[in-house]
Write a protein that holds these residues in place. Sequence first.
Motif, PDB file in Angstrom:
ATOM      1  N   GLY A  34       1.087  -1.353  -0.189  1.00 53.92           N
ATOM      2  CA  GLY A  34       0.338   0.249  -0.125  1.00 53.92           C
ATOM      3  C   GLY A  34       0.828   1.489  -0.491  1.00 53.92           C
ATOM      4  O   GLY A  34       1.988   1.744  -0.475  1.00 53.92           O
ATOM      5  N   ASN A  42      -2.582   1.911   6.348  1.00 60.14           N
ATOM      6  CA  ASN A  42      -2.546   0.999   5.364  1.00 60.14           C
ATOM      7  C   ASN A  42      -3.010  -0.130   5.961  1.00 60.14           C
ATOM      8  O   ASN A  42      -2.945  -1.358   4.936  1.00 60.14           O
ATOM      9  CB  ASN A  42      -1.263   1.547   5.554  1.00 60.14           C
ATOM     10  N   ARG A  45      -6.473  -0.850   4.109  1.00 58.96           N
ATOM     11  CA  ARG A  45      -6.314  -1.146   2.853  1.00 58.96           C
ATOM     12  C   ARG A  45      -5.412  -2.504   2.438  1.00 58.96           C
ATOM     13  O   ARG A  45      -6.330  -3.292   1.761  1.00 58.96           O
ATOM     14  CB  ARG A  45      -5.498   0.268   1.984  1.00 58.96           C
ATOM     15  N   THR A  46      -4.763  -3.013   3.837  1.00 57.94           N
ATOM     16  CA  THR A  46      -3.685  -4.374   3.264  1.00 57.94           C
ATOM     17  C   THR A  46      -4.948  -5.823   3.517  1.00 57.94           C
ATOM     18  O   THR A  46      -4.283  -6.133   3.422  1.00 57.94           O
ATOM     19  CB  THR A  46      -2.144  -3.831   3.567  1.00 57.94           C
TER      20      THR A  46
END
Length: 213
Positions: A34, A42, A45-46
């Motif tokens: 990311g 992050n 998102r990850t």
Amino acid sequence: MERIICLIIGYICGLFQTSYIIGRMHKTDIRDYGSGNAGTTNALRTFGRKAGALTLLGDVLKCVIAVVLVNLIFGKTYGEIMPLLSVYAAAGCILGHNFPFYLNFRGGKGFAASVGFMLIFDYKIFFVCAVVFIAIFFLTHYVSLGSLSAYVTALIAMILRGQGGAYGMDKNHVLEMYILMILLTALAFYKHRSNIVRLLHGNESRIYLRRKK
């Protein structure tokens, strides 16, 4: 000396890198994915929402713990300047989160730790900042814009409340507290500098709590 001790206590607490630990549980280094940032956004998102929520909770709590420890240690001897010492503890925690020595000083951006700071320092400012962040996030879906707006709001609110005598300190200590908060705000903008560039160019990533259809 007490200021240095508060910074050290905060820094040690800030070294608990929640997203990095979660990443290691997945046998990965979150900083390789990311945005390359070891923070809540992050992690979301990850690794998904659960990891994002755990990262947020862990990073908030470590700053709360830092401030509580400083209050337990210095509350009786330096009670008249505890608001200032609390800011030093929070600053140390944010520095530990952003620049952990054992990760080559590559940590997060400090916003979740700052949430913990405001939560334990002044709940009135916390609620105002929460409203600002939530409003901007749901209007734009930019976490970075909401975070920076909340930081500026916190700075302004602290100064307004400080000038109104909310913290019970003399002018010199109140001014010192303002300076610390200005430096923390500047650090937040520095850590978000790439986000600011993307915002200006209109290509900053948006976060949606629900998947777009």
